[in-house]
Motif scaffolding. Sequence first.
Motif, PDB file in Angstrom:
ATOM      1  N   PRO A  81       0.806  -1.234   0.000  1.00  0.00           N
ATOM      2  CA  PRO A  81       0.000   0.000   0.000  1.00  0.00           C
ATOM      3  C   PRO A  81       0.835   1.279   0.000  1.00  0.00           C
ATOM      4  CG  PRO A  81      -0.874  -1.569   1.587  1.00  0.00           C
ATOM      5  CD  PRO A  81       0.426  -2.137   1.099  1.00  0.00           C
ATOM      6  N   THR A 172     -13.261  -7.428   2.593  1.00  0.00           N
ATOM      7  CA  THR A 172     -12.128  -6.495   2.586  1.00  0.00           C
ATOM      8  C   THR A 172     -11.145  -6.839   3.711  1.00  0.00           C
ATOM      9  OG1 THR A 172     -13.303  -4.941   4.009  1.00  0.00           O
ATOM     10  CG2 THR A 172     -13.558  -4.665   1.620  1.00  0.00           C
ATOM     11  N   PHE A 173      -9.916  -6.386   3.570  1.00  0.00           N
ATOM     12  CA  PHE A 173      -8.918  -6.604   4.606  1.00  0.00           C
ATOM     13  C   PHE A 173      -7.839  -5.541   4.500  1.00  0.00           C
ATOM     14  CE2 PHE A 173      -7.662  -9.062   0.901  1.00  0.00           C
ATOM     15  CZ  PHE A 173      -6.326  -8.752   0.741  1.00  0.00           C
ATOM     16  N   ASP A 174      -7.149  -5.315   5.626  1.00  0.00           N
ATOM     17  CA  ASP A 174      -6.047  -4.363   5.702  1.00  0.00           C
ATOM     18  C   ASP A 174      -4.741  -5.132   5.522  1.00  0.00           C
ATOM     19  OD1 ASP A 174      -4.061  -2.551   6.366  1.00  0.00           O
ATOM     20  OD2 ASP A 174      -5.243  -1.586   7.935  1.00  0.00           O
ATOM     21  N   LYS A 175      -4.001  -4.833   4.468  1.00  0.00           N
ATOM     22  CA  LYS A 175      -2.763  -5.561   4.181  1.00  0.00           C
ATOM     23  C   LYS A 175      -1.709  -5.394   5.262  1.00  0.00           C
ATOM     24  CE  LYS A 175      -3.065  -5.528  -0.892  1.00  0.00           C
ATOM     25  NZ  LYS A 175      -2.373  -5.126  -2.154  1.00  0.00           N
ATOM     26  N   LEU A 176      -1.799  -4.329   6.031  1.00  0.00           N
ATOM     27  CA  LEU A 176      -0.773  -4.046   7.033  1.00  0.00           C
ATOM     28  C   LEU A 176      -1.114  -4.607   8.410  1.00  0.00           C
ATOM     29  CD1 LEU A 176       0.043  -0.330   6.126  1.00  0.00           C
ATOM     30  CD2 LEU A 176       1.173  -2.410   5.321  1.00  0.00           C
ATOM     31  N   LYS A 177      -2.361  -5.046   8.623  1.00  0.00           N
ATOM     32  CA  LYS A 177      -2.771  -5.446   9.973  1.00  0.00           C
ATOM     33  C   LYS A 177      -3.453  -6.804  10.059  1.00  0.00           C
ATOM     34  CE  LYS A 177      -3.538  -0.643  11.512  1.00  0.00           C
ATOM     35  NZ  LYS A 177      -4.557   0.302  12.053  1.00  0.00           N
ATOM     36  N   ASP A 178      -4.099  -7.252   8.994  1.00  0.00           N
ATOM     37  CA  ASP A 178      -5.013  -8.393   9.089  1.00  0.00           C
ATOM     38  C   ASP A 178      -4.416  -9.724   8.649  1.00  0.00           C
ATOM     39  OD1 ASP A 178      -6.950  -6.682  10.027  1.00  0.00           O
ATOM     40  OD2 ASP A 178      -7.861  -6.349   8.066  1.00  0.00           O
ATOM     41  N   THR A 183       1.297  -9.951  12.125  1.00  0.00           N
ATOM     42  CA  THR A 183       2.422  -9.533  11.280  1.00  0.00           C
ATOM     43  C   THR A 183       3.733 -10.215  11.656  1.00  0.00           C
ATOM     44  OG1 THR A 183       2.723  -7.617  12.738  1.00  0.00           O
ATOM     45  CG2 THR A 183       1.417  -7.289  10.742  1.00  0.00           C
TER      46      THR A 183
END
Length: 354
Positions: A81, A172-178, A183
């Motif tokens: 992102p 949907t999803f958050d690439k940095l958190k999910d 992580t």
Amino acid sequence: MVGAGKLIQLLFGLPYLYAVVLVGALMIIYVAFGGMKATTWVQVIKACLLLGGASFMAGAVLYKYGFNPEALFAAAVQTHPKGDAIMAPGGLVTSPIEAISLGVGLMFGTAGLPHILMRFFTVSDAQAARKSVFYATGLIGYFYILTFIIGFGGIALLMSDPAYFKLGAGGTFDKLKDMVGGTNMVAVNLANAVGGPYFLGFISAVAFATILAVVAGLTLAGASAVSHDLYASVIARGRTTERHEVNLSKISAVVIGIVAIYLGYVFENQNVAFMVGLAFSVAASCNFPVLAMSILWRGTTTWGALIGGLVGLVAAVVMVVLSDAVWVKTFGYPAALFPYANPALFSMPLAFLT
């Protein structure tokens, strides 16, 4: 402990608290009954497996991009992102002072880690120690080269695949958190992406053995320091038996293990790489100045070494606690009292001066 808990949580679906307690109990049993010999063998075996597994993973990532690092970096930039920003210095350090302090901690802290120092007493002579350090340093440098290939491979291959993320409302999803497992589990998920479930199992086992080797080594070093250095040499002044020292060492291992379990639970959401940096900072501030001064300066005294190491230890721990990572993110206070997350640049000179 955090890394081990997250790994067990991901593999077996256990609640995080149960996972940390399970790992801690295994560590306590391992150190209390296996001692130095068991700890040494698990460290030797895991080092070989870790180097082999990381080499295969990095090679598999490069294979997918025709062994062209430029193509790998381009794919990572396109997928992440933040785009081109990932090729700049990362978000772990926020200023030049922070970067220098982290570098000082990582560089000098390696020589001060208790389970590393302990290994200098397991070789036959000084020549064997120098040879051991030479080979170990080369292998560590090689492994560090592999890590950036694995990191960019994780960005390029995992962030483009929704299967490795927890989907929210509407898919949907958050690439940095999910990411599945959090992580801290990027390398484990990458093993599944490049080698399938069998390689995932292998890397998970190697990761668990690596964590167990480190915590067992640290626990053993702490337990032996309490039983031999503190009790036998200071409190009992030599008036004790070897059997009594061993029993006290086992009790110390249990107490240290319980404390480690509690801290592993409290620091669940902290980044593992960041916490490794903190451990190196404490080692650079406490043990390295004593080691360096005792080798390089004839005027070093027992009291100087004791007080200097103690000042470095207290300063590093206090600065870590008052920093944003602990004071704000863990304890919940509104603002940090110490502005930098890595204290080595300030606490290590203080120990040398003392």
